[in-house]
Design a protein around this motif. Structure first.
Motif, PDB file in Angstrom:
ATOM      1  N   GLU A 103       0.824  -1.202   0.000  1.00 23.94           N
ATOM      2  CA  GLU A 103       0.000   0.000   0.000  1.00 23.94           C
ATOM      3  C   GLU A 103       0.867   1.265   0.000  1.00 23.94           C
ATOM      4  O   GLU A 103       0.546   2.259  -0.668  1.00 23.94           O
ATOM      5  CB  GLU A 103      -0.935   0.011   1.209  1.00 23.94           C
ATOM      6  CG  GLU A 103      -2.116  -0.941   1.086  1.00 23.94           C
ATOM      7  CD  GLU A 103      -3.045  -0.840   2.273  1.00 23.94           C
ATOM      8  OE1 GLU A 103      -4.280  -0.803   2.049  1.00 23.94           O
ATOM      9  OE2 GLU A 103      -2.553  -0.796   3.421  1.00 23.94           O
ATOM     10  N   ARG A 112      -4.761   4.102  -5.884  1.00 30.02           N
ATOM     11  CA  ARG A 112      -5.692   3.944  -4.771  1.00 30.02           C
ATOM     12  C   ARG A 112      -6.490   2.654  -4.938  1.00 30.02           C
ATOM     13  O   ARG A 112      -6.863   2.291  -6.047  1.00 30.02           O
ATOM     14  CB  ARG A 112      -6.663   5.123  -4.698  1.00 30.02           C
ATOM     15  CG  ARG A 112      -6.011   6.464  -4.410  1.00 30.02           C
ATOM     16  CD  ARG A 112      -7.053   7.558  -4.393  1.00 30.02           C
ATOM     17  NE  ARG A 112      -6.479   8.870  -4.111  1.00 30.02           N
ATOM     18  CZ  ARG A 112      -7.170   9.993  -4.091  1.00 30.02           C
ATOM     19  NH1 ARG A 112      -8.479   9.965  -4.347  1.00 30.02           N
ATOM     20  NH2 ARG A 112      -6.572  11.144  -3.832  1.00 30.02           N
ATOM     21  N   THR A 113      -6.760   2.000  -3.829  1.00 33.15           N
ATOM     22  CA  THR A 113      -7.650   0.836  -3.873  1.00 33.15           C
ATOM     23  C   THR A 113      -9.080   1.308  -3.612  1.00 33.15           C
ATOM     24  O   THR A 113      -9.292   2.334  -2.959  1.00 33.15           O
ATOM     25  CB  THR A 113      -7.248  -0.199  -2.800  1.00 33.15           C
ATOM     26  OG1 THR A 113      -7.285   0.425  -1.513  1.00 33.15           O
ATOM     27  CG2 THR A 113      -5.855  -0.733  -3.054  1.00 33.15           C
ATOM     28  N   GLN A 114     -10.025   0.554  -4.127  1.00 34.64           N
ATOM     29  CA  GLN A 114     -11.432   0.943  -3.996  1.00 34.64           C
ATOM     30  C   GLN A 114     -12.103   0.334  -2.772  1.00 34.64           C
ATOM     31  O   GLN A 114     -13.282   0.588  -2.525  1.00 34.64           O
ATOM     32  CB  GLN A 114     -12.178   0.572  -5.284  1.00 34.64           C
ATOM     33  CG  GLN A 114     -11.644   1.313  -6.496  1.00 34.64           C
ATOM     34  CD  GLN A 114     -12.373   0.946  -7.773  1.00 34.64           C
ATOM     35  OE1 GLN A 114     -13.362   0.210  -7.743  1.00 34.64           O
ATOM     36  NE2 GLN A 114     -11.888   1.446  -8.894  1.00 34.64           N
ATOM     37  N   ASP A 115     -11.389  -0.494  -2.033  1.00 38.24           N
ATOM     38  CA  ASP A 115     -11.889  -1.020  -0.761  1.00 38.24           C
ATOM     39  C   ASP A 115     -10.686  -1.331   0.126  1.00 38.24           C
ATOM     40  O   ASP A 115      -9.542  -1.147  -0.288  1.00 38.24           O
ATOM     41  CB  ASP A 115     -12.766  -2.269  -0.970  1.00 38.24           C
ATOM     42  CG  ASP A 115     -12.048  -3.364  -1.717  1.00 38.24           C
ATOM     43  OD1 ASP A 115     -10.934  -3.738  -1.294  1.00 38.24           O
ATOM     44  OD2 ASP A 115     -12.577  -3.847  -2.740  1.00 38.24           O
ATOM     45  N   ASP A 116     -10.944  -1.777   1.338  1.00 40.72           N
ATOM     46  CA  ASP A 116      -9.869  -2.011   2.309  1.00 40.72           C
ATOM     47  C   ASP A 116      -9.355  -3.443   2.320  1.00 40.72           C
ATOM     48  O   ASP A 116      -8.456  -3.775   3.102  1.00 40.72           O
ATOM     49  CB  ASP A 116     -10.359  -1.646   3.721  1.00 40.72           C
ATOM     50  CG  ASP A 116     -10.675  -0.160   3.853  1.00 40.72           C
ATOM     51  OD1 ASP A 116     -10.020   0.639   3.151  1.00 40.72           O
ATOM     52  OD2 ASP A 116     -11.571   0.198   4.650  1.00 40.72           O
ATOM     53  N   ASP A 119      -5.252  -7.462  -1.528  1.00 40.49           N
ATOM     54  CA  ASP A 119      -5.249  -8.311  -2.717  1.00 40.49           C
ATOM     55  C   ASP A 119      -4.234  -9.427  -2.470  1.00 40.49           C
ATOM     56  O   ASP A 119      -3.024  -9.231  -2.610  1.00 40.49           O
ATOM     57  CB  ASP A 119      -4.863  -7.503  -3.964  1.00 40.49           C
ATOM     58  CG  ASP A 119      -4.993  -8.329  -5.224  1.00 40.49           C
ATOM     59  OD1 ASP A 119      -6.121  -8.455  -5.734  1.00 40.49           O
ATOM     60  OD2 ASP A 119      -3.965  -8.871  -5.684  1.00 40.49           O
TER      61      ASP A 119
END
Length: 209
Positions: A103, A112-116, A119
């Motif tokens: 991250e 940016r990721t779209q959720d927490d 992956d």
């Protein structure tokens, strides 16, 4: 989390007592949860140094064989002769920490990721690259699946043999059935045998379904 360094083999309490009785406990270590250790010297006090540590939930260990190696850029490292990864158990916490490092890279790249949710495929890919770097340096990892793979191979071989035996039995039964249908019978090929052959065939194909 407890003491986890793989360069130390943990001793059971029974082993500690045996070594104490034989005068062989000196040179071993008291282990602590922060991955530190303290060597047990020859003048140790059993009640104060050993028993007290044990009653607090402390563990004991002994050094295992190590090898001196170099990473790709010449960084010298010391590793256990065999790194038994299977003894580490669940590595979820370490994998979460690795995701946080990934991250940090994404932040630097403006990603940016779209959720927490981590992956995990990316985590595994980075983890593999780390293991490869150590493997290339000569670290000997034991992952524990060698034994499982061996057991799996034995199971597969047993299944293969059973399959061959089953196929042979069915082929023989079909030959007998063919002879019955073509009228190539003799006194030994009576109605009783014919019934048994057909019962075997029916049972076989029911099992296959």
């Amino acid at each position: 989390m407890g003491y986890t360094w793989l360069g130390m083999r943990k001793l059971t309490w029974e082993e500690v007592l045996q070594r104490h009785e034989k005068g062989e406990l000196a040179g071993c270590f008291r282990l602590y949860d922060d991955n530190s250790e303290a060597m047990i010297d020859r003048g140790y006090d059993f009640a104060g140094d050993i028993l007290a540590h044990h009653k607090k939930g402390g563990e004991f260990g002994e050094d295992i064989d190590t090898v001196d190696l170099e990473l790709a850029d010449g960084k010298k490292i010391t590793a256990p002769a065999v790194v038994d990864v299977s003894t580490l158990g669940c590595m979820d916490e370490l994998e979460y920490e690795l995701w946080h490092v990934i991250e940090d890279y994404m932040v630097q790249f403006g990603i940016r990721t779209q959720d927490d949710e981590p992956d995990w495929a990316t985590v595994k890919a980075v983890q593999e690259s780390i293991l490869t770097a150590f493997t290339d340096a000569g670290v000997n990892f034991k992952f524990g699946y060698e034994e499982r793979s061996c057991a799996s191979n034995k199971t597969s071989e047993k299944g293969r043999r059973e399959g061959m035996r089953s196929a042979k039995e069915i082929t023989e039964s079909l030959e007998i059935a063919k002879g019955l249908c073509e009228g190539k019978t003799n006194e030994s090929w009576n109605a009783r045998k014919a019934g048994r052959v057909m019962a075997e065939l029916i049972a076989h194909f029911k099992k296959k379904r």
